[in-house]
Write an enzyme that holds these catalytic residues in place. Structure first.
Site, PDB file in Angstrom:
ATOM      1  N   CYS A 130     -21.722  13.651 -10.750  1.00  0.00           N
ATOM      2  CA  CYS A 130     -21.505  13.068 -12.086  1.00  0.00           C
ATOM      3  C   CYS A 130     -20.127  12.408 -12.133  1.00  0.00           C
ATOM      4  O   CYS A 130     -19.982  11.263 -12.574  1.00  0.00           O
ATOM      5  CB  CYS A 130     -21.630  14.168 -13.143  1.00  0.00           C
ATOM      6  SG  CYS A 130     -21.538  13.563 -14.822  1.00  0.00           S
ATOM      7  N   CYS A 131     -19.093  13.126 -11.634  1.00  0.00           N
ATOM      8  CA  CYS A 131     -17.744  12.543 -11.597  1.00  0.00           C
ATOM      9  C   CYS A 131     -17.718  11.343 -10.649  1.00  0.00           C
ATOM     10  O   CYS A 131     -17.000  10.377 -10.890  1.00  0.00           O
ATOM     11  CB  CYS A 131     -16.720  13.582 -11.120  1.00  0.00           C
ATOM     12  SG  CYS A 131     -16.181  14.724 -12.391  1.00  0.00           S
ATOM     13  N   CYS A 212     -14.021  15.252 -20.177  1.00  0.00           N
ATOM     14  CA  CYS A 212     -15.311  14.993 -20.799  1.00  0.00           C
ATOM     15  C   CYS A 212     -15.762  16.230 -21.603  1.00  0.00           C
ATOM     16  O   CYS A 212     -15.509  17.376 -21.189  1.00  0.00           O
ATOM     17  CB  CYS A 212     -16.354  14.688 -19.738  1.00  0.00           C
ATOM     18  SG  CYS A 212     -16.051  13.165 -18.855  1.00  0.00           S
ATOM     19  N   CYS A 215     -17.663  19.269 -20.007  1.00  0.00           N
ATOM     20  CA  CYS A 215     -16.947  20.012 -18.950  1.00  0.00           C
ATOM     21  C   CYS A 215     -15.589  20.522 -19.426  1.00  0.00           C
ATOM     22  O   CYS A 215     -14.706  20.800 -18.623  1.00  0.00           O
ATOM     23  CB  CYS A 215     -16.769  19.121 -17.729  1.00  0.00           C
ATOM     24  SG  CYS A 215     -18.325  18.466 -17.133  1.00  0.00           S
ATOM     25  N   CYS A 238     -11.448  15.793 -10.368  1.00  0.00           N
ATOM     26  CA  CYS A 238     -12.626  14.954 -10.524  1.00  0.00           C
ATOM     27  C   CYS A 238     -12.811  14.009  -9.348  1.00  0.00           C
ATOM     28  O   CYS A 238     -13.747  13.226  -9.321  1.00  0.00           O
ATOM     29  CB  CYS A 238     -12.563  14.168 -11.819  1.00  0.00           C
ATOM     30  SG  CYS A 238     -11.076  13.204 -11.983  1.00  0.00           S
TER      31      CYS A 238
HETATM   32  S1  SF4 Z   1     -15.993  15.613 -16.179  1.00  0.00           S
HETATM   33 FE1  SF4 Z   1     -18.109  16.363 -16.434  1.00  0.00          FE
HETATM   34  S2  SF4 Z   1     -19.209  14.869 -17.717  1.00  0.00           S
HETATM   35 FE2  SF4 Z   1     -17.267  13.942 -17.010  1.00  0.00          FE
HETATM   36  S3  SF4 Z   1     -17.857  12.785 -15.257  1.00  0.00           S
HETATM   37 FE3  SF4 Z   1     -17.168  14.788 -14.490  1.00  0.00          FE
HETATM   38  S4  SF4 Z   1     -18.988  16.125 -14.432  1.00  0.00           S
HETATM   39 FE4  SF4 Z   1     -19.496  14.262 -15.615  1.00  0.00          FE
END
Ligand code: SF4
Length: 424
Positions: A130-131, A212, A215, A238
């Protein structure tokens, strides 16, 4: 906030290289944060420095310094689409109050989102990916345009950052400037109060480090301020920061990292392996071994989360025939090249039980087997064998034109004459 089109500029860190990173850090050990930033802007990489800001709990301090030193310095904000509304409002507040002239949002590629995170819940099953698609990938083309980056990282934040210097030289010959490296939590508070800086709206509610929304959680008194980020997961960064040896901390490249091949590409895998001791009522996105499923059938059927099934040689798929629609994915284990029982399982699923979900092969999945696996209805592969991975990427798989055991009605069994071939 539109993303600017900037021409690539040459890396201008000769001065830093000549001075030597250690010498430079020694010179600036005692210098205050604004002094470090001013020197970086005026002498080390003039006109070639930008900043990525999360507009989180501590961001105001560094952005206030940037506004004093060079309000036209490009400020990039990773607009992941997952931020708290309070953070988006805070971007506008700081921009207005500090007079920052050059703020740009960086957005993920919509095609990546559609492909890897169509439901928006990848953060839950695979936060690294996701990151990667929301931060690392979109940032990469931007970082290439600058000789250096200012970060707000501080030594006290995590054990990993405990020796953070003011200047870092990265493996791709860029400079990271960390003016706040030596700032403590108290220094941040003091600077904020001294300059009457606006606080992130969530800070007073216990959010000490804000990223985010999915998270980020509230931090208890005495906890590491970043403990609320990816709480419960072995994840601290991240993937966009650089480590001290100069390498990118997590140079995640989807094609290199993912092992699940589906629909013509290696993609992020939402499923994880089953771990002994997992609570059947709370399991999610795991392939439950067939005997475990049978032992706790009622609990698994009452479980509302997506589940998969793991079928090993010797397991009888007939035993779960009535429950197949419960599984989003069925993984068939091929423990060795010579074990063909998985092919029969796949054919039973498709031909007898009309199972239409994902059927994946895992284990000893090699290039020569793949055409046969596909013939039997396997539509996803977990591949770790490097030559096989390359063959898939380059679309190099052997053709199979003759069959001893034909599948369906179109394959012709070897050795039969035309007038004896099956027609139905
Ligand atoms: S912090 Fe969480 S929601 Fe944001 S990009 Fe990374 S995994 Fe995805």
């Amino acid at each position: 906030m539109a993303m600017p089109k900037l021409a690539p500029v040459p890396v201008a860190n000769d001065k830093l290289r000549a001075l030597g990173i250690l010498a430079l850090n020694g010179m600036f050990d005692e210098m205050d944060a604004v002094g470090v930033l001013r020197y970086a802007v005026s002498d080390v990489i003039p006109g070639d420095l930008a900043i990525v800001s999360s507009f989180g709990a501590d961001s105001a301090v560094l952005l206030h310094m940037v506004a004093q030193v060079d309000p036209s310095m490009p400020v990039y904000f990773l607009e992941t689409g997952k931020h708290f509304p309070e953070t988006l409002a805070y971007v506008e507040t700081l921009k207005r109050q500090f007079g920052l002239l050059n703020i740009h949002g960086i957005h993920p590629d919509p095609a990546d989102i559609k492909r890897f995170d169509p439901n928006g819940d990848l953060w839950e099953t695979d936060p690294d990916s996701c990151c990667h698609i929301r931060k690392t990938e979109p940032l990469e083309p931007i970082t290439e345009q600058y000789g250096g980056w200012v970060t707000g990282r501080k030594r006290y934040q995590t054990k990993e950052r405990g020796v953070l210097p003011h200047f870092e030289l990265t493996s791709d010959d860029r400079i990271k400037v960390n003016p706040l490296a030596y700032f403590t939590d108290a220094d941040v508070v003091e600077y904020r109060q001294k300059h009457n800086l606006p606080e992130h709206p969530l800070y007073a509610k216990g959010y000490k480090s804000i990223g985010c929304a999915p998270c980020t959680s509230v931090v208890a008194e005495g906890e590491d301020p970043r403990a609320g980020r990816w709480r419960g997961l072995n994840k601290k960064e991240c993937g966009i920061h650089y480590d001290f040896s100069g390498a990118i901390a997590n140079p995640m490249k989807a094609a290199n990292r993912h092992t699940l091949w589906k629909d013509g590409a290696f993609i992020a895998d939402p499923f994880k392996a089953w771990e002994e001791g997992t609570n059947p009522s709370e399991a999610r996105y795991v392939h439950v071994p067939l005997p475990v499923f049978l032992a706790h059938r009622a609990e698994f059927l009452a479980n509302p989360h997506p589940l998969g099934l793991l079928v090993s040689p010797g397991d009888k798929i007939e035993d779960v025939a009535d429950d197949l629609s419960r599984f989003a994915s069925i993984a068939i284990l091929f423990p060795s090249f010579t074990d063909g029982r998985g092919y029969s399982t796949a054919r039973l699923l498709v031909e007898r039980y009309k199972y239409a979900g994902e059927i994946r092969a895992l284990g000893d999945v090699l290039q020569d087997q793949i055409p046969h696996m596909r013939r039997c209805g396997i539509n996803a592969l977990v591949v770790t064998h490097e030559p096989t991975r390359q063959a898939l990427i380059e679309n190099r798989l052997p053709e199979v034109s003759v069959f001893y055991q034909p599948v369906g009605v179109t394959e012709i069994p070897l050795g039969t004459r035309p007038f004896l071939r099956r027609v139905s």
